[in-house]
Write a protein that holds these residues in place. Structure first.
Motif, PDB file in Angstrom:
ATOM      1  N   GLN A 293      61.252  15.383  13.703  1.00 45.19           N
ATOM      2  CA  GLN A 293      60.377  15.598  14.846  1.00 45.19           C
ATOM      3  C   GLN A 293      59.049  14.872  14.686  1.00 45.19           C
ATOM      4  O   GLN A 293      58.338  14.646  15.665  1.00 45.19           O
ATOM      5  CB  GLN A 293      60.118  17.098  15.021  1.00 45.19           C
ATOM      6  CG  GLN A 293      61.363  17.910  15.308  1.00 45.19           C
ATOM      7  CD  GLN A 293      62.047  17.476  16.589  1.00 45.19           C
ATOM      8  OE1 GLN A 293      61.413  17.318  17.626  1.00 45.19           O
ATOM      9  NE2 GLN A 293      63.362  17.270  16.518  1.00 45.19           N
ATOM     10  N   PHE A 294      58.737  14.502  13.442  1.00 51.48           N
ATOM     11  CA  PHE A 294      57.445  13.879  13.153  1.00 51.48           C
ATOM     12  C   PHE A 294      57.598  13.092  11.861  1.00 51.48           C
ATOM     13  O   PHE A 294      58.424  13.422  11.000  1.00 51.48           O
ATOM     14  CB  PHE A 294      56.358  14.949  12.995  1.00 51.48           C
ATOM     15  CG  PHE A 294      55.042  14.401  12.515  1.00 51.48           C
ATOM     16  CD1 PHE A 294      54.129  13.883  13.418  1.00 51.48           C
ATOM     17  CD2 PHE A 294      54.738  14.382  11.164  1.00 51.48           C
ATOM     18  CE1 PHE A 294      52.921  13.359  12.972  1.00 51.48           C
ATOM     19  CE2 PHE A 294      53.537  13.869  10.711  1.00 51.48           C
ATOM     20  CZ  PHE A 294      52.629  13.355  11.629  1.00 51.48           C
ATOM     21  N   SER A 295      56.805  12.040  11.721  1.00 56.32           N
ATOM     22  CA  SER A 295      56.838  11.243  10.489  1.00 56.32           C
ATOM     23  C   SER A 295      55.436  10.794  10.117  1.00 56.32           C
ATOM     24  O   SER A 295      54.677  10.336  10.971  1.00 56.32           O
ATOM     25  CB  SER A 295      57.739  10.015  10.665  1.00 56.32           C
ATOM     26  OG  SER A 295      57.660   9.183   9.512  1.00 56.32           O
ATOM     27  N   PRO A 296      55.079  10.892   8.837  1.00 59.84           N
ATOM     28  CA  PRO A 296      53.800  10.326   8.381  1.00 59.84           C
ATOM     29  C   PRO A 296      53.877   8.826   8.124  1.00 59.84           C
ATOM     30  O   PRO A 296      52.857   8.205   7.821  1.00 59.84           O
ATOM     31  CB  PRO A 296      53.533  11.089   7.073  1.00 59.84           C
ATOM     32  CG  PRO A 296      54.895  11.437   6.572  1.00 59.84           C
ATOM     33  CD  PRO A 296      55.770  11.654   7.781  1.00 59.84           C
ATOM     34  N   ASN A 297      55.078   8.246   8.210  1.00 62.80           N
ATOM     35  CA  ASN A 297      55.204   6.789   8.068  1.00 62.80           C
ATOM     36  C   ASN A 297      54.601   6.083   9.286  1.00 62.80           C
ATOM     37  O   ASN A 297      54.433   6.687  10.342  1.00 62.80           O
ATOM     38  CB  ASN A 297      56.668   6.398   7.890  1.00 62.80           C
ATOM     39  CG  ASN A 297      57.200   6.786   6.521  1.00 62.80           C
ATOM     40  OD1 ASN A 297      56.461   6.776   5.542  1.00 62.80           O
ATOM     41  ND2 ASN A 297      58.475   7.141   6.448  1.00 62.80           N
ATOM     42  N   ILE A 298      54.316   4.814   9.130  1.00 61.05           N
ATOM     43  CA  ILE A 298      53.471   4.092  10.088  1.00 61.05           C
ATOM     44  C   ILE A 298      54.267   3.022  10.823  1.00 61.05           C
ATOM     45  O   ILE A 298      55.042   2.280  10.222  1.00 61.05           O
ATOM     46  CB  ILE A 298      52.288   3.433   9.349  1.00 61.05           C
ATOM     47  CG1 ILE A 298      51.451   4.508   8.629  1.00 61.05           C
ATOM     48  CG2 ILE A 298      51.430   2.617  10.301  1.00 61.05           C
ATOM     49  CD1 ILE A 298      50.444   3.919   7.659  1.00 61.05           C
ATOM     50  N   VAL A 299      54.060   2.965  12.126  1.00 64.45           N
ATOM     51  CA  VAL A 299      54.502   1.817  12.923  1.00 64.45           C
ATOM     52  C   VAL A 299      53.315   0.863  13.000  1.00 64.45           C
ATOM     53  O   VAL A 299      52.239   1.237  13.479  1.00 64.45           O
ATOM     54  CB  VAL A 299      54.960   2.240  14.330  1.00 64.45           C
ATOM     55  CG1 VAL A 299      55.268   1.012  15.175  1.00 64.45           C
ATOM     56  CG2 VAL A 299      56.183   3.136  14.248  1.00 64.45           C
ATOM     57  N   ALA A 300      53.489  -0.348  12.508  1.00 66.50           N
ATOM     58  CA  ALA A 300      52.392  -1.318  12.422  1.00 66.50           C
ATOM     59  C   ALA A 300      52.607  -2.445  13.418  1.00 66.50           C
ATOM     60  O   ALA A 300      53.719  -2.957  13.566  1.00 66.50           O
ATOM     61  CB  ALA A 300      52.286  -1.878  11.011  1.00 66.50           C
ATOM     62  N   LEU A 301      51.521  -2.832  14.092  1.00 67.23           N
ATOM     63  CA  LEU A 301      51.535  -3.949  15.035  1.00 67.23           C
ATOM     64  C   LEU A 301      50.533  -4.999  14.573  1.00 67.23           C
ATOM     65  O   LEU A 301      49.364  -4.675  14.326  1.00 67.23           O
ATOM     66  CB  LEU A 301      51.164  -3.504  16.450  1.00 67.23           C
ATOM     67  CG  LEU A 301      52.143  -2.631  17.235  1.00 67.23           C
ATOM     68  CD1 LEU A 301      52.008  -1.173  16.814  1.00 67.23           C
ATOM     69  CD2 LEU A 301      51.869  -2.767  18.728  1.00 67.23           C
ATOM     70  N   GLU A 302      50.991  -6.211  14.442  1.00 68.52           N
ATOM     71  CA  GLU A 302      50.095  -7.325  14.157  1.00 68.52           C
ATOM     72  C   GLU A 302      50.117  -8.242  15.375  1.00 68.52           C
ATOM     73  O   GLU A 302      51.086  -8.945  15.630  1.00 68.52           O
ATOM     74  CB  GLU A 302      50.541  -8.081  12.912  1.00 68.52           C
ATOM     75  CG  GLU A 302      49.587  -9.195  12.493  1.00 68.52           C
ATOM     76  CD  GLU A 302      50.043  -9.911  11.254  1.00 68.52           C
ATOM     77  OE1 GLU A 302      50.737 -10.945  11.387  1.00 68.52           O
ATOM     78  OE2 GLU A 302      49.714  -9.438  10.143  1.00 68.52           O
TER      79      GLU A 302
END
Length: 943
Positions: A293-302
């Protein structure tokens, strides 16, 4: 400062006059509503140097000279502005940041940041922010804390619109994007006309769900803040997709989040237009069926493109109180914990977003910021300014002035209407803050004095300035810590060498060297000395176990015949009685037996491996100070015979009519075998200690030959097979020695009559001597206090005196009624001495000629060759496998190499920044006039 839109930004404090005002009263006060002035835009490239003041928490115009009013000298190349020293660092510590060089060589730092021109690095804003973005993407914050911008806010705080404005891209604003995981956006200004966005997944946590249930609120603890996610040892970056059309960003971001929430599945199946799952299911279906339901991992945009600000920031999920489903109540605490983690980072600059259509006192995010002590590092951003009600104007005006909800960087206002594209929203906001009537909405005139704090573009300039300045201040210590960690990793990697080039040669060379060392050690003086000591201890133990004899004429008269290896003791003198005579020739049972001075040569090890004790990494002499392992058996000879019991056995086994002094053979046989049977325990200890000595010697040779390959499979395999070989050989040897023991315990056997008669005669002499003294004392013919000593411990004078005494008094005594029993005891003790000598010598000889021989000659070589093909050819994969490491070591090397690669790239980025800052092409820039007044006083102005 001139923004990209042409607006002039002035960062000035409120509440007290500047130093320039105090020194000059001719400067006119500013008007309440200053005119906007257009200055030539030369590209805002950087911030002041590391000593340049930052922005104040309150913003009333000062009377310091502006860029237009300051009179320049003729030799000035460019405008010079008033520059004020600040009292406090507005990035949270309250003190100026200073480079830390405690953990690195001073020369290392001096070679870079001590260079005079390095202070100009703050001017290179783009280079600074680009380098910072590189370090953030690489994930080196575990080594050195990095300055970073963190966007936080409650749900429905206008954070999505603000984020889209900052990123200059139409990010999706509906539920589902960056509401269930953090987002990291990095903006890079590019000279190319082409826009691009690379989306990646930065995985710092592993997903370990509960097998039979969902997480509960009680699972969220201080040590486990994000259940069921657990921290990984290093960051794993997964490139998700690169797009070149801004209109695709919403779809890609949504699928990237779905991939993050399905951590244990391959992320590739969620790539839009490519992955199998993404092709089969819609976004709505996929969003409902995520594993987490939730994640502390990151979606990164460059994001790269022309005209973009050089900036990077984190956007966190909005904080909330009530979940949509009761079963997801734990997510409330998890999101709060995530916000706390980012806010508590010592160098994080917090962007707190809150809407102007609600009461700021109700902000959950503000409460977290205050409790974390991060208010001084916070920038307040008031969103939805177009929804401000007229009755609340004084409240928000007080916040602008720092009179309410004070934060270290003060407040900005934004107004980005929903459901409009980026260009339209930016234009709408500009017209709104210029107090143009837009959709019947107008920015109140009361806020005119804060025009330089309004609009996303103004905020962008400020954020870029602050982040670059913070990074410039921190860069020396960051480089220092990264370099220190690199040296640590390189040092650890040297202890984990890679596979040698010629694996087969290395395996064979190491094993042959081990076999040679083993033969040398078995013939060496150290092993021989230790084994000879063990043999002497074993022999001494067996002879100390010689059966003792107790003489008892009556219930009160006793004698314990101990033999020549025990010390005689003198009883406490007391008045003798004819019926009371007690004499012992050995220590009493209550007295501790004397310990042998020689110690065991065998070192004990706790852990075992493959039947062989595991040697410590530092080999030393084996057990030189340990206790004799046979001491526990010294007492086994006591109480073995008693003359009254011998008489009882004779009477029981004697056939009717036999002469009185005739002793049945069974009596002698039984007593002899009973004494010999007690050798089993010492023999078992002897075998074990011999095996221990062999193991120790083998492990020393193994360490000398293969110690450098301890982490490799070859060491463990060699250790295992060596242990098994020793176990097999010792077991065979134990069988042979057990046969020898069984032969001795089966039947008394005498072939050398002369030796037997000599041994018996010596024992009879001792028995008759002590028996005679006891009888003389019992009849008071000898003083009761007469000391009885061992014959070998007496001086020649004492021996002559005692012989004379016995020769004089013994003829006076009648015939000894226990003469036959004394003869039986002498027979048994004489046989024991002869058999013990035969047994001990036979055991040592057998071990030397069989067990030890297998290690001195070629049996071990043959065995190891069968296992490892030392002298022949085998499948090359066998040798490669033998040089493999254990799983933990191999995994550790992979982790270290991955971390080293990241740190090397980080150092490369830092050095490139350093190089560009010292080059001749550093552009001239106009520094903005910035003042600080954190304690209502200004330091002296510096030109």
């Amino acid at each position: 400062m001139t923004t990209r839109s042409g607006r002039v930004i002035k960062h000035e404090p409120l509440g007290s006059p500047t130093e320039s005002t105090r020194s000059s009263s001719t400067m006119p006060p500013p008007s309440p509503s200053p005119k906007k002035r257009k200055l030539p835009h030369d590209g805002y490239l950087g911030t002041p140097s590391m000593t340049t003041p930052s922005i104040a928490p309150t913003f009333t115009r000062s009377h310091a000279p502006s860029a237009e009013t300051y009179q320049r000298r003729d030799d000035d190349q460019e405008p010079i502005f008033m520059e004020m020293r600040r009292r406090q660092d507005n990035i949270g510590t309250g003190r100026h940041s200073t480079p830390s060089s405690q953990n690195a060589d001073a020369s290392f730092v001096q070679q870079s940041f001590a260079h005079p021109t390095f202070t100009d690095i703050g001017l290179k804003q783009k280079a600074c922010n680009d380098t910072l973005g590189d370090l953030q993407t690489l994930g080196v914050s575990h080594v050195a804390a990095l300055p970073e911008l963190v966007l936080v806010g409650d749900q429905s705080s206008g954070k999505s619109s603000l984020m889209s404005g900052l990123a200059r891209v139409n990010l999706p604003r509906s539920a589902g994007v960056c509401t269930r995981c953090p987002l990291h956006i990095r903006l890079i200004s590019s000279k190319l006309d082409r826009w691009s966005c690379t989306v990646s997944l930065q995985q710092d946590f592993d997903f370990q769900p509960f097998p039979d249930r969902k997480p509960r609120t009680s699972d969220v603890t201080r040590t486990n803040p994000f259940p069921p996610w657990t921290k990984r040892p290093h960051r794993d970056i997964k490139p998700f997709k690169t797009i070149f059309d801004p209109n695709e960003i919403e779809q890609v971001l949504r699928w990237a989040q779905i991939a993050i929430l399905n951590h244990n599945r391959s992320f590739e199946q969620f790539v839009p237009d490519e992955g199998t799952f993404a092709k089969k299911y819609t976004l709505d279906v996929a969003a409902r069926e995520t594993d987490a339901q939730f994640s502390p991992n990151i979606v990164a945009l460059e994001i790269k493109g022309p005209g973009l600000p050089d900036l990077s920031f984190y956007d966190l999920p909005g904080v909330f109180i009530s979940p949509e489903k009761e079963e997801d109540g734990y997510v409330v605490k998890v999101v709060k914990n995530l916000t706390l983690e980012y806010i508590r980072r010592e160098k994080a600059i917090i962007i707190w977003a809150f809407p102007m259509n609600v009461d700021s006192e109700n902000s959950i995010s503000l409460d977290i910021i205050r409790k974390s002590g991060a208010a001084d590092r916070t920038i307040g951003v008031m969103t939805k300014a177009d929804q401000l009600s007229n009755q609340n104007i004084p409240t928000w005006l007080a916040m602008f002035r720092g009179e309410k909800q004070r934060v270290g960087h003060g407040f900005f206002a934004t107004a980005r209407p929903p459901n409009q594209n980026l260009e339209a929203a930016a234009l709408w906001e500009k017209l709104f803050f210029d107090r143009e009537v837009v959709e019947n909405t107008s920015w109140p005139i009361e806020y005119a004095e804060f025009a330089n704090r309004c609009g996303v573009e103004v905020l962008l300039e400020y954020l870029s300035c602050e982040l670059g300045a913070a990074f410039a201040r921190s860069l020396p210590s960051i480089k220092d810590m990264v370099n220190t960690r690199l040296k640590q990793i390189e040092g650890e990697l040297t202890s984990l060498p890679e596979l040698p080039h010629n694996v087969e040669h290395e395996v064979k060379r190491s094993l042959i060297q081990f076999l040679q060392h083993m033969k040398t050690a078995m013939r060496g003086t150290e092993f021989s000395s230790n084994w000879n000591t063990l043999n002497r201890q074993f022999r001494a133990c067996v002879f100390k176990m010689k059966p003792k004899c107790t003489v008892r004429d009556s219930d009160t008269q006793t004698i314990d015949i101990s033999g020549a290896d025990s010390e005689a003791t003198t009883p406490t003198p007391r008045r003798p009685r004819p019926s009371d005579s007690t004499m012992r020739n050995v220590a009493t049972p209550s007295r501790r037996p004397r310990q042998d001075a020689v110690t065991t040569p065998v070192k004990q090890e706790d852990a075992t491996m493959g039947g062989m004790s595991r040697a410590s990494s530092v080999m030393g002499a084996p057990g030189a100070d340990l206790q004799n392992p046979f001491i526990a058996f010294f007492h086994l000879g006591r109480g073995a015979m008693d003359i009254k019991e011998i008489r009882s056995d004779i009477m029981r086994l004697k056939r009717p009519g036999m002469p009185q002094d005739l002793v049945p053979d069974e009596v002698r046989e039984t007593l002899c075998l009973r004494a010999v049977e007690k050798w089993s325990s010492p023999l078992e200890t002897y075998i074990k200690k011999t095996a221990d000595l062999l193991e120790y010697t083998a492990l020393v040779a193994l360490e000398e030959s293969l110690g450098g390959l301890r982490q490799r499979l070859i060491f463990r395999e060699c250790h295992h097979h060596l242990g098994r070989f020793i176990t097999q050989q010792v077991a065979s040897q134990q069988g042979r020695l057990t046969e020898m023991y069984n032969t001795e315990a089966y039947q008394s056997f005498v072939m050398n009559d002369d030796v037997f008669r000599s041994c018996k005669a010596q024992e009879m002499e001792q028995l008759n001597r002590i028996r005679g003294i006891v009888r003389l004392k019992a009849l008071t013919l000898v003083d009761w206090a007469y000391p009885t000593k061992l014959w070998e411990h007496m001086s020649e004078e004492e021996r002559i005196k005692e012989r004379k005494m016995l020769d004089t008094n013994l003829p006076k005594l009648p015939k000894d009624p226990y003469e036959t029993e004394i003869e039986v005891a002498g027979y048994v003790r004489g046989y024991y001495i002869m058999a013990a000598a035969r047994f001990v010598e036979g055991v040592a000889m057998n071990v030397n000629s069989t067990l030890l021989r297998t290690f001195r000659e070629n049996e071990l070589d043959t065995y190891m060759d069968n296992e490892f093909h030392i002298y022949g050819r085998a499948d090359p994969s066998l040798y490669s496998k033998l040089m493999e490491e254990d799983e933990n070591t191999a995994k550790r090397r992979v982790q270290l190499k991955a971390e080293k690669d990241k740190l090397v790239r980080a150092m490369h980025s830092i050095k490139e920044l350093e190089s560009s800052s010292t080059g001749p092409s550093v552009p001239s820039v106009t520094r903005p006039h910035v003042t600080i007044d954190s304690d209502n006083e200004m330091d002296e102005g510096v030109l």
